[in-house]
Design a protein around this motif. Sequence first.
Motif, short mmCIF file in Angstrom:
data_model
loop_
_atom_site.label_atom_id
_atom_site.label_comp_id
_atom_site.label_asym_id
_atom_site.label_seq_id
_atom_site.Cartn_x
_atom_site.Cartn_y
_atom_site.Cartn_z
N ARG A 63 3.63 18.79 40.96
CA ARG A 63 2.76 18.40 39.85
C ARG A 63 2.81 19.43 38.73
O ARG A 63 2.82 19.08 37.55
CB ARG A 63 1.33 18.24 40.36
N GLN A 64 2.88 20.72 39.07
CA GLN A 64 3.03 21.76 38.05
C GLN A 64 4.31 21.56 37.26
O GLN A 64 4.32 21.68 36.03
CB GLN A 64 3.06 23.14 38.72
N PHE A 118 1.61 28.45 30.43
CA PHE A 118 0.43 28.62 31.27
C PHE A 118 0.61 28.00 32.66
O PHE A 118 -0.26 28.18 33.52
CB PHE A 118 -0.79 28.01 30.59
N ALA A 119 1.71 27.32 32.90
CA ALA A 119 1.98 26.81 34.25
C ALA A 119 2.47 27.91 35.18
O ALA A 119 2.50 27.72 36.40
CB ALA A 119 3.01 25.68 34.19
N ALA A 120 2.84 29.07 34.62
CA ALA A 120 3.32 30.18 35.44
C ALA A 120 2.14 30.89 36.10
O ALA A 120 1.04 30.94 35.54
CB ALA A 120 4.11 31.16 34.58
N PRO A 142 -4.10 24.52 27.09
CA PRO A 142 -4.10 25.06 28.46
C PRO A 142 -5.48 25.51 28.92
O PRO A 142 -5.78 25.43 30.12
CB PRO A 142 -3.11 26.23 28.40
N LEU A 143 -6.34 25.95 28.00
CA LEU A 143 -7.70 26.30 28.41
C LEU A 143 -8.44 25.07 28.93
O LEU A 143 -9.15 25.14 29.94
CB LEU A 143 -8.47 26.92 27.24
N ARG A 144 -8.24 23.94 28.26
CA ARG A 144 -8.86 22.70 28.74
C ARG A 144 -8.31 22.32 30.11
O ARG A 144 -9.04 21.84 30.98
CB ARG A 144 -8.64 21.57 27.72
N ASP A 145 -7.00 22.51 30.31
CA ASP A 145 -6.39 22.20 31.62
C ASP A 145 -6.93 23.11 32.71
O ASP A 145 -7.11 22.68 33.86
CB ASP A 145 -4.87 22.32 31.54
N ILE A 146 -7.18 24.37 32.38
CA ILE A 146 -7.75 25.29 33.37
C ILE A 146 -9.16 24.87 33.74
O ILE A 146 -9.53 24.81 34.91
CB ILE A 146 -7.72 26.74 32.83
N ALA A 148 -10.36 21.97 33.61
CA ALA A 148 -10.30 20.70 34.34
C ALA A 148 -9.60 20.84 35.69
O ALA A 148 -9.32 19.84 36.35
CB ALA A 148 -9.60 19.64 33.49
N SER A 149 -9.28 22.09 36.08
CA SER A 149 -8.62 22.39 37.36
C SER A 149 -7.21 21.82 37.46
O SER A 149 -6.70 21.62 38.56
CB SER A 149 -9.48 21.89 38.54
N ARG A 150 -6.59 21.56 36.32
CA ARG A 150 -5.19 21.10 36.34
C ARG A 150 -4.22 22.28 36.34
O ARG A 150 -3.06 22.14 36.71
CB ARG A 150 -4.92 20.18 35.14
N LEU A 151 -4.70 23.45 35.90
CA LEU A 151 -3.90 24.67 35.91
C LEU A 151 -4.77 25.80 36.43
O LEU A 151 -5.99 25.83 36.19
CB LEU A 151 -3.42 25.03 34.50
#
Length: 304
Positions: A63-64, A118-120, A142-146, A148-151
């Motif tokens: 998924r990452q 930010f996927a790293a 990427p802050l929104r993804d973090i 939302a627990s996606r990253l």
Amino acid sequence: MSVDPEHASVSGRTRPQRPRSSHQEIADELRNRIRSGELRPGQRMPTQAELADEFGVERGRVRQALRVLQSEHLLTNVSKGSPATVAGVPGPARPFAGPAAPPQPTTAGLAPRIAAAFAAPHVEIDALCLTAVSLTLAIGEPLRDIHASRLKPAKIDVRVLLPSRDIELAFPTPVDADDGGLLHRRWLAQRNAQGQVLRQNLLALRTTHGIDVRVSFRALPFTPPVKLYLLNGAEALFAYYTLRRREREIEHEHLKLYDADGTRSMLFAFEERAGQRDAAFVEQSRLWFDALWGTISSDLLLSS
């Protein structure tokens, strides 16, 4: 037995002999298949379970990798449910980096590369710019993804070089008469505000997500004629600040000035793995940034 091409195996080949342990390696392999035409625009990818089986990893790592490719606009519909789809229209692939990569305005080109960085597990971003407006905007996704627990990177290191408040800026600058320092005060307020927002948003991740975050700023004794972003030591994004004559009303004063809109500057991408030319540019850019950081720059306080 015929095979539906929309549900075909990702490569038609047997599983690799060596399992890939990195989401970036998985992304690299799938990117190569997309750009070579092996995976066609509009074709559905195998399921995440099938990809996890092929690469010998857990679904979370697949998924990452898929999210990296989605941030590069190579895939659409990446989710936990249905398989992703190869993006674009039929035709030659257009690589993001390397000699054939087209430049993009900063607003379009920076955000997806920051998101991919930010996927790293360990995110490293170095930036040299005039105000950090573009960087602050790009980090929003990427802050929104973090949140939302996606990253969830384990560590984030950000270093930013900005012009010193104590210098006379080359731009923005009035065309004719002395403006009494109005443009300098306006630029300084914007530099400080953007830097504070960037720092606060990133440092908040320590409390909310337990991520090890460091954000550092240093001041340059000159006005940078270019902007530079270095991502995870593997990519360099470069743009010129192109000056234009403008007329603006600032604090009820009508001014003629020379200024540059950094968000519209055309961003050129260089990637370490794209060949000798790109690798050399990335390395020299890193050395240049490190030299400025460690020699003529000074401590920077984000205050008025």
